[in-house]
Design an enzyme around this catalytic site. Structure first.
Site, PDB file in Angstrom:
ATOM      1  N   GLN A  97       0.853  -1.188   0.000  1.00  0.00           N
ATOM      2  CA  GLN A  97       0.000   0.000   0.000  1.00  0.00           C
ATOM      3  C   GLN A  97       0.889   1.238   0.000  1.00  0.00           C
ATOM      4  OE1 GLN A  97      -2.297   1.646   3.465  1.00  0.00           O
ATOM      5  NE2 GLN A  97      -4.058   0.846   2.340  1.00  0.00           N
ATOM      6  N   TYR A 169      -6.178  10.784   3.949  1.00  0.00           N
ATOM      7  CA  TYR A 169      -4.823  11.120   3.518  1.00  0.00           C
ATOM      8  C   TYR A 169      -4.870  11.864   2.181  1.00  0.00           C
ATOM      9  CZ  TYR A 169      -3.542   8.107   7.381  1.00  0.00           C
ATOM     10  OH  TYR A 169      -3.422   7.562   8.633  1.00  0.00           O
ATOM     11  N   ARG A 221      -7.976   2.127  -2.672  1.00  0.00           N
ATOM     12  CA  ARG A 221      -8.811   2.118  -1.471  1.00  0.00           C
ATOM     13  C   ARG A 221      -9.432   3.491  -1.245  1.00  0.00           C
ATOM     14  NH1 ARG A 221      -7.949   0.479   4.908  1.00  0.00           N
ATOM     15  NH2 ARG A 221      -9.721  -0.945   4.919  1.00  0.00           N
ATOM     16  N   GLY A 312      -8.956  -7.893   9.348  1.00  0.00           N
ATOM     17  CA  GLY A 312      -7.894  -7.154  10.022  1.00  0.00           C
ATOM     18  C   GLY A 312      -7.633  -7.635  11.429  1.00  0.00           C
ATOM     19  N   ARG A 313      -8.388  -7.070  12.378  1.00  0.00           N
ATOM     20  CA  ARG A 313      -8.140  -7.355  13.789  1.00  0.00           C
ATOM     21  C   ARG A 313      -8.235  -8.839  14.123  1.00  0.00           C
ATOM     22  NH1 ARG A 313     -12.428  -2.820  15.238  1.00  0.00           N
ATOM     23  NH2 ARG A 313     -12.874  -3.189  13.025  1.00  0.00           N
TER      24      ARG A 313
END
Length: 364
Positions: A97, A169, A221, A312-313
């Protein structure tokens, strides 16, 4: 979930599960990969179809936090090659990424350099610094930095790059009316706020297609909406998705903390945002769905409105989550984590801080 998927550039994943990109803060202060980082990714590889790394900054002044990966210079190539190799176990593919923080950083992180953004507007968060407006020449140079980062990813042996246009971002900052108040070719109308993204996607995909690399993919993304006023509305995002679905991207990847999340915008509340996005894409390119996927049922539900599911988690807590789900052994999945598990699971301070912020009720 077990069914393979092949992207338009030829790369095939052995299953529909990918490890979601998550901040680790495990790199050295100068962006070089650490041995701890290699071990962290290797532990969670081998079962998932692909691993998407934490963000790597494409320019030194795009750094968002300490311990962040760097991809803005050839000196990072040896470490990045080790990172790609640590992920590519048992057929798992490695996706890097790439991003630029923009106004979501500060001069302390940048060692005295003032952050830049499309416009001189502070982020709507505590202690945000006033950024400097990026010049048109700097915009062109930044797009080139993404291209060079992509070339380095190819050289390092990655199987693809993901353009990080989410989580407020810089790429998202160009699309947002909150952070982009320009009146030149890079801002103003919705179409002009999209222009940076269009140029970036066009040039990154072109550099991949003009190289000799095969089976190397490009993903994008995005975050579906902003709460700021003015901010990105969900209808704006559906415009963005419609445009990007017709581009030379191999996949789109929505950023959600709950895959069932419904838009705050009236007129788009009859189903989840994931569902609306999937309908808008209309099969033109694969969609990665994500958002608090804990078990197999969650993954199946995501795949009703997506071609791939990002986890993810759950993978941080149990690196063998994928095989336990695919083998019908969900009763064996670890669902909580404690300080006593950190060494065994290679959970550093940065990842632990991420977990504390995202799921405090599952720490003990």
């Amino acid at each position: 979930m077990e069914k393979p998927i092949q992207f338009k550039r030829g790369l095939q994943l052995k299953n529909r599960v990918v490890m979601a990109p998550m901040t680790t803060k495990m790199s050295f202060f100068d962006g070089v990969v650490t041995s701890d980082e290699l071990a962290y990714y290797a532990l969670r590889s081998g079962e998932v179809g692909a691993v998407i790394t934490a963000a790597a900054n494409v320019q030194s002044d795009g750094k968002g936090w300490e311990g962040e990966l760097g991809v803005y210079d050839d000196r990072f190539l040896p470490g990045l090659a080790k990172l790609a190799a640590s992920i590519k176990r048992n057929g798992t593919k490695a996706i890097l990424q790439i991003f630029y923080a923009g106004r979501m950083t500060d001069s302390k992180i940048l060692r005295g350099v003032r952050p830049i953004s499309p416009s001189e507007v502070k982020a709507d968060r505590e202690d945000a610094e006033l950024p400097r407006e990026i010049t048109s020449d700097e915009v062109i140079a930044l797009i080139d930095s993404y291209k060079q980062a992509t070339i380095r990813a190819i050289k390092a042996g990655f199987d693809g790059v993901e353009l990080h246009g989410a989580n407020t971002y810089l790429i998202q900052q160009f699309f947002s009316p909150h952070s982009n108040r320009r009146n030149d070719q890079w801002g103003g109308s919705l179409e002009k706020r999209y222009r940076f993204i269009e140029e970036l996607v066009n040039q990154v995909t072109e550099v991949v297609d003009s190289s000799n690399v095969s089976n190397f993919i490009v993903g994008y993304r995005f975050s579906p909406e902003e709460y700021e006023e003015p901010g990105i509305k969900f209808s704006d995002t559906l415009y963005l998705v419609d445009q990007l679905a017709g581009k030379g991207l191999d996949y789109l990847h929505i950023s959600l903390n709950d895959y069932n999340k419904v838009s705050i915008q009236k007129g788009y509340q009859e189903k989840s945002m994931l569902g609306y996005v999937h309908d808008t894409i209309g099969g033109r390119t694969p969609l990665i769905g994500v958002g608090d996927v804990r078990g197999g049922d969650d993954a199946v539900n995501v795949l009703k409105d997506a071609e791939l599911v990002a986890v993810g988690r759950a993978l941080l807590i149990d690196p063998h989550w994928t095989n336990k789900v695919l083998d019908g052994k969900e009763n064996l999945i670890s669902k909580e984590i404690s300080q006593y598990d950190r060494e065994e699971l290679l959970i550093g301070n940065g990842v632990w801080g991420f977990l504390e912020n995202k799921m405090p009720n599952r720490l003990n």
